[in-house]
Design an enzyme around this catalytic site. Structure first.
Site, PDB file in Angstrom:
ATOM      1  N   TYR A 156     -12.313 -17.099  10.840  1.00  0.00           N
ATOM      2  CA  TYR A 156     -12.095 -18.291  10.014  1.00  0.00           C
ATOM      3  C   TYR A 156     -11.900 -17.884   8.557  1.00  0.00           C
ATOM      4  CZ  TYR A 156     -13.486 -22.212   7.035  1.00  0.00           C
ATOM      5  OH  TYR A 156     -13.541 -23.147   6.037  1.00  0.00           O
ATOM      6  N   LYS A 160      -8.614 -18.320   5.985  1.00  0.00           N
ATOM      7  CA  LYS A 160      -8.649 -19.005   4.698  1.00  0.00           C
ATOM      8  C   LYS A 160      -8.130 -18.101   3.582  1.00  0.00           C
ATOM      9  CE  LYS A 160      -9.878 -22.975   6.020  1.00  0.00           C
ATOM     10  NZ  LYS A 160      -8.938 -24.114   5.865  1.00  0.00           N
TER      11      LYS A 160
END
Length: 260
Positions: A156, A160
């Protein structure tokens, strides 16, 4: 002051808009007089939000229940739409919590699809019209977790980091075409998803969805990225300018180890 509706209207698209930060973005944008296209997976929440926005702000709101992991369906939906979309807010994210060895391959694929592929291709799709009109705006929600390795949310965080770099590059490329692009590098946000993942209370610097959405929209057109919250700005300075890289990763490890 920018006339927000003239610069970014008449329609804004908010991806990941059913609750939390997406809903906060939608309400602030509606208060500025823009019509809205809301996309998320939960139709009932979308419809409740849409009815509230129509009644409160007298704007048009269209809702679409769709999986943002499936860009082809999103592209078809947008291609059939007759609305002129001048503002894109990509807030959707998929973040399975766990150590890399325990994350299944299909979950990793979904991270790539929701967090990287769709914001990338949706930005490409919608920026074509913005470039043609010589005005528009794109906000990609990123995260301070993407500033360094972040154990237990490793993939994750990496996704980002991609969004931050993408938005910053597009900020320079599209500026000459009248299109503003921004990476909002948020810290912890008090959303339903965040609260359900926390076992030890809010992290320092945790902000409300309204604070993050307002800061992000106010920063659009003023630079390539923004970090909402003074505590988060200070933490980012020390983590990425002062401390050795291995220390910052260890600090993130301590902060994420109790997520579930």
């Amino acid at each position: 002051m920018i006339d927000f509706k003239s610069k970014y209207g008449p329609w804004a698209l908010v991806a990941g808009a059913s609750e939390g930060l997406g809903a906060a973005f939608a309400e602030i944008i509606a208060s500025k007089g823009l019509n809205l296209i809301l996309i998320a997976r939960r139709q009932s929440k979308l419809e409740s939000l849409a009815e509230y926005l129509r009644t409160t702000y007298s704007v048009d709101v269209a809702t679409h229940c769709a999986d943002l992991a499936d860009f082809s369906s999103i592209k078809t939906l947008i291609s059939k739409s007759k609305e002129s979309i001048g503002l894109l807010i990509y807030n959707a994210a998929y973040s399975p919590i766990g150590y890399f060895k325990n994350i299944e391959e299909e979950n990793l694929e979904q991270i790539v699809d929701v967090n990287i592929k769709t914001p990338l291709l949706l930005s490409k799709l919608l920026s074509k019209g913005m470039i043609k009109r010589q005005q528009g705006g794109i906000i990609l929600m990123s995260s301070l977790a993407g500033s360094q390795g972040s154990p237990k949310i490793t993939t994750y965080a990496a996704s980002k980091a991609f969004n931050t770099i993408l938005a910053e590059g597009l900020w320079k490329e599209l500026k000459k075409h009248g299109v503003d692009v921004l990476a909002s590098r948020a810290g912890a946000i008090s959303t339903p998803g965040y609260k359900s993942a926390q076992n030890t209370g809010d992290a320092p610097g945790t902000l409300s969805p309204k604070e993050v959405a307002s800061t992000s929209l106010n920063a659009l057109g003023k630079g390539p990225s923004v970090i909402p919250g003074s505590t988060n700005k200070l933490a980012n300075f020390f983590m990425n300018r002062i401390l050795p890289r291995k220390w910052t990763i260890s600090i993130m490890d301590k902060n994420t180890k109790d997520l579930s």
